[in-house]
Write a protein that holds these residues in place. Sequence first.
Motif, short mmCIF file in Angstrom:
data_model
loop_
_atom_site.label_atom_id
_atom_site.label_comp_id
_atom_site.label_asym_id
_atom_site.label_seq_id
_atom_site.Cartn_x
_atom_site.Cartn_y
_atom_site.Cartn_z
N GLY A 49 0.87 -1.13 0.04
CA GLY A 49 0.06 -0.11 -0.05
C GLY A 49 0.63 1.39 0.02
N PHE A 50 0.08 2.26 -0.05
CA PHE A 50 0.96 3.86 0.05
C PHE A 50 1.49 3.74 1.59
N VAL A 51 2.53 4.19 1.65
CA VAL A 51 3.10 4.56 3.01
C VAL A 51 3.46 5.91 3.15
N SER A 52 3.22 6.77 4.13
CA SER A 52 3.44 8.34 4.38
C SER A 52 4.96 8.54 3.95
N GLY A 74 9.67 9.79 -3.45
CA GLY A 74 8.96 10.72 -4.03
C GLY A 74 8.73 11.76 -2.71
N ALA A 75 7.78 12.78 -3.15
CA ALA A 75 7.44 13.70 -2.08
C ALA A 75 6.57 13.29 -1.20
N HIS A 76 5.92 12.28 -1.35
CA HIS A 76 4.58 11.86 -0.59
C HIS A 76 4.66 10.56 -0.14
N GLY A 77 6.01 9.79 -0.36
CA GLY A 77 6.03 8.64 0.06
C GLY A 77 5.62 7.31 -0.92
N VAL A 78 4.95 7.76 -2.07
CA VAL A 78 4.34 6.85 -2.84
C VAL A 78 4.83 6.98 -4.24
N ALA A 79 6.14 7.33 -4.38
CA ALA A 79 6.72 6.77 -5.82
C ALA A 79 7.02 5.39 -6.11
N ALA A 80 7.30 5.40 -7.32
CA ALA A 80 7.78 3.91 -7.92
C ALA A 80 6.69 2.79 -8.10
#
Length: 339
Positions: free
Chosen positions: A67-70, A148-154
Amino acid sequence: MGLTIGIDVGGTKIAAGVVDEDGRIGVRTHRDTPASSVDATADAICDAAAELIAGHDVEAVGIGAAGFVSADRSTVLFAPNLAWRDEPLGARVAAKLNVPVVVENDANAAAWGEFAFGAAKNVEHMVCITVGTGIGGGVVIAGQLLRGAHGVAAELGHMRVVPGGHRCGCGARGCLEQYASGTALVREGRARAESGSLAAAQMLSVCGISDPAQLTGPMITEAAMAADPCAVELLEDLGRWLGEGLASLATMFDPTQIVIGGGVSAAKELLMKSAQVAFEKNLPAKSNRPHAEFTLAELGNDAGLIGAADLARHPSAAGLDPTAGAAPGGTGVDPDAAR
């Protein structure tokens, strides 16, 4: 820093292990994942970690979560197969265990495991792509995990390769995951069998089934490795899509090495050869630039656990401020060198 714990949280199982500075797993344990309950999942994670902490001098815990992590690597913003929504998992687990905790996307953790201890341990720039039911991956640039800036790159599997193509679980259309994953492999295999193709019927026979609905990705892979023509063609098609996607990723990130892992990579050269041919064909300015080396992942299912443990040991490797060392129950730890 000495021993850390790595925890790989999957949709059905939580795997945990004590990991040393050389990436070796000592004692292991696991728990079932109560995926529908936020509280029960956190309790299961804490229970597994506490079991390991009881017998070892552990300095930090790393959690790999799908999932997306901050950006601060503490909050799970969204998890597709678990009940987490803006869940402060890191702080919650740290408060119970009284040790620093770092949370990372599971694919990023696996990529870091391969970078630090596996197939890419001798390079500084790499792309790791995991081809399983879906497609995951991670990117390391100059020894730093790209977040990335918000932790959700790649989110490599959700790069669009076919405008208006197959609908993806993320809500978009035409994502790479819809063409180069195990799910795509099965979809195409079943479609051929249902169309009345004699070659596909032969493939089903090789797999020991007669109903296309029973066909699975591992069955196709095994049939391809047994030289079944239809299965080989299906794997080659998947490899072509994968290679085309990797050519675009190489254009963006210029890696020294591309590491391919996940269940579909069991096909090895059947997949790698077609992927590399498509990569070479589609790489822009291919005659005037260095080409990335293709390698298979080395750590298997342990990559995420090992990577999460090492990222807990070296938080600065993913851009977490090492000067923000937290008191017990926080998420900061003092790092050593990134490698």
